[in-house]
Design a protein around this motif. Structure first.
Motif, PDB file in Angstrom:
ATOM      1  N   THR A   1      35.241  33.134  32.587  1.00  0.00           N
ATOM      2  CA  THR A   1      34.374  32.443  33.547  1.00  0.00           C
ATOM      3  C   THR A   1      35.057  31.248  34.194  1.00  0.00           C
ATOM      4  OG1 THR A   1      33.470  31.100  31.746  1.00  0.00           O
ATOM      5  CG2 THR A   1      32.292  33.125  32.296  1.00  0.00           C
TER       6      THR A   1
ATOM      7  N   TYR B   1      39.559  34.725  38.288  1.00  0.00           N
ATOM      8  CA  TYR B   1      38.791  34.230  37.142  1.00  0.00           C
ATOM      9  C   TYR B   1      39.425  34.711  35.850  1.00  0.00           C
ATOM     10  CZ  TYR B   1      35.195  33.049  40.519  1.00  0.00           C
ATOM     11  OH  TYR B   1      34.515  32.509  41.575  1.00  0.00           O
TER      12      TYR B   1
ATOM     13  N   PRO C   1      34.104  37.039  37.841  1.00  0.00           N
ATOM     14  CA  PRO C   1      34.035  36.760  36.410  1.00  0.00           C
ATOM     15  C   PRO C   1      33.697  38.017  35.615  1.00  0.00           C
ATOM     16  CG  PRO C   1      32.792  35.119  37.670  1.00  0.00           C
ATOM     17  CD  PRO C   1      33.156  36.227  38.617  1.00  0.00           C
TER      18      PRO C   1
END
Length: 461
Positions: free
Chosen positions: A370, A367, A441
């Motif tokens: 996001t 990631y 994330p």
């Protein structure tokens, strides 16, 4: 290795013949000859002519105009690969005193050197080269029309300078160097600076009457590296194979790939057409297909060389008229016809010969903030990184042998990808040109720039 049926299907061959018949008839060309290349060889040849009972074959020479520039570019890339120059060098470093020496060699190859499109009058394509015996005669009193490196402005004198550069560093005439270093190694025995029988005569066709006028045949002299050559569909088919795959006797696959890479900012109109220019090669996107090659014209002749590397299909189209059929469009259509009717068969999937645990550990989702990305390890020894879904920045990376990787294309071309490990040896994150990619994330255990809010993810309430 991908295998094709030895010959094209009858329906494909008829579609190709129909396309060149339309081009010759509607373009009112005295003759038009074409070839299609697939799987590393010519697989189709066709011709249409206004002379009953006679059709030019793959051995008949036509003048190919600016396709000559691609040959000149190959000579310059050879000098670079031998370490005799750098593409970032100014012309002045190797060929002083031209008045255009501020431009780099790469800028001259890509037509961004700021030079005029043509030499001073009279029109060089229809007058003897003896009128322009020196470079000063080709460049004129004001060789630069635009700021160097700022815009793509097609320049014939620019390739005259590149031809002079080849002569300076090789200590031999451009024609001799070309024959020795390109034509002979590639087996292009029917490509030459002067016409050799059998060859077509050049004609002008009256715009409003079905009448013809012979065009003068001029030796271009100093301008030869920009447009002098004569060739055949047979020879240009072999040249197309070289431009797609390289040949270690002339240029490596990596160097011809560099030639096919955009090197010039397109003009506004070209942006709409999806057109660009590499190092001696024109680039366009047509019908969703990336095509490279070059067009050519001189009084009495039109020429086009079109290659789709992804489809492993190329087309050559030559005609002996000053204007008429749009050969670039015809060539693109020939490529499309074969690519769509008989699409390339994918190579069989094969697994890695050896799996490195330290590389396999990098595979899977990552990631950036996001945004979900996925890293894949491929059988060619590369890794790829791109969005898990949808469009976005994608690139392949090659190993540097020290645990780091270098981007090969797109936004990340030349950028370094470095797996950063924790004290226990496990991978904490990926550092890609300062971007931090994490397994989750905004992973709070990784050094995310700006830090991660200690309260973590939460709802709206």
């Amino acid at each position: 290795m991908t295998t094709f049926q030895e010959e094209l299907l009858p329906a494909t061959r008829r579609a190709l013949l129909h396309r060149i018949a339309v081009a010759q008839s509607e373009g009112r060309a005295p003759s038009l000859v074409a070839a299609v290349v697939r799987g590393g060889r010519a697989v189709w040849h066709g011709a249409r002519t206004s002379v009953d009972g006679h059709g030019p074959d793959e051995d008949v020479q036509y003048r190919i105009g600016s396709i000559t520039k691609t040959f000149t570019a190959v000579l310059v890339l050879r000098l670079r690969d031998e370490g005799l120059l750098d593409l970032g060098d100014s012309l002045e470093k190797h060929l002083p005193g031209t008045g255009a020496g501020e431009a780099t060699i790469a800028e001259l190859l890509a037509h961004t050197g700021g030079l005029a499109a043509e030499s001073p009058a009279p029109w060089w394509e229809r007058t003897p080269g003896s009128l322009r015996p020196e470079l000063d005669d080709v460049l004129g009193e004001q060789p630069l029309l635009h700021p160097v490196g700022r815009r793509h402005h097609y320049s014939n004198p620019g390739y005259t300078l590149l031809g002079a550069l080849v002569e300076e560093l090789r200590g031999a005439p451009w024609e001799e160097v070309l024959r020795r270093e390109v034509l002979e190694p590639l087996g292009l025995a029917r490509t030459s600076t002067q016409p050799r029988a059998p060859h077509a005569g050049g004609w002008a066709v009256h715009p409003w009457a079905d009448a013809m006028l012979p065009e003068p045949l001029e030796d271009l002299g100093r301008m030869a590296p920009a447009g002098q050559l004569w060739s055949t569909t047979g020879d240009l088919a072999r040249f197309a194979v070289f431009l797609a795959a390289g040949n270690d006797r002339v240029l490596s696959a990596e160097s011809v790939r560099e030639m096919r890479t955009p090197a010039a900012p397109p003009e506004p109109a070209d942006v709409l057409d999806g057109a660009a220019y590499g190092l001696g090669l024109q680039i366009q996107r047509r019908d969703g297909r990336l095509l490279v090659g070059h067009s050519g014209s001189l009084p009495g002749f039109l020429a086009s060389l079109t290659i789709s590397v992804d489809d492993d299909v190329a087309a050559v189209v030559l005609a002996n008229c000053t204007s008429g059929p749009l050969l670039s469009a015809t060539g693109a259509d020939l490529v499309r016809i074969v690519a769509e009717a008989e699409p390339r068969i994918p190579e069989p999937w094969r697994p890695l010969v050896q799996v490195e645990p330290s590389v396999l550990e990098l595979a899977g989702p990552w990631y950036w903030g996001t945004h979900a990305f996925v890293l894949r390890v491929t059988a060619d020894g590369l890794i790829s990184l791109g969005p898990l879904t949808g469009a976005g920045r994608r690139a392949r990376f090659c190993s540097n042998g020290d645990g780091t990787w270098t981007g090969l294309e797109g936004y990340y071309a030349g950028e370094s990808l470095r797996p950063v490990r924790r004290p226990d040896g496990t991978v904490s994150h990926l550092d890609l040109g300062s971007f931090v990619f994490t397994r989750q994330p905004y992973d709070e255990t990784a050094p995310v720039p700006g830090g991660v809010d200690p309260e973590g993810w939460r709802g709206i309430g």
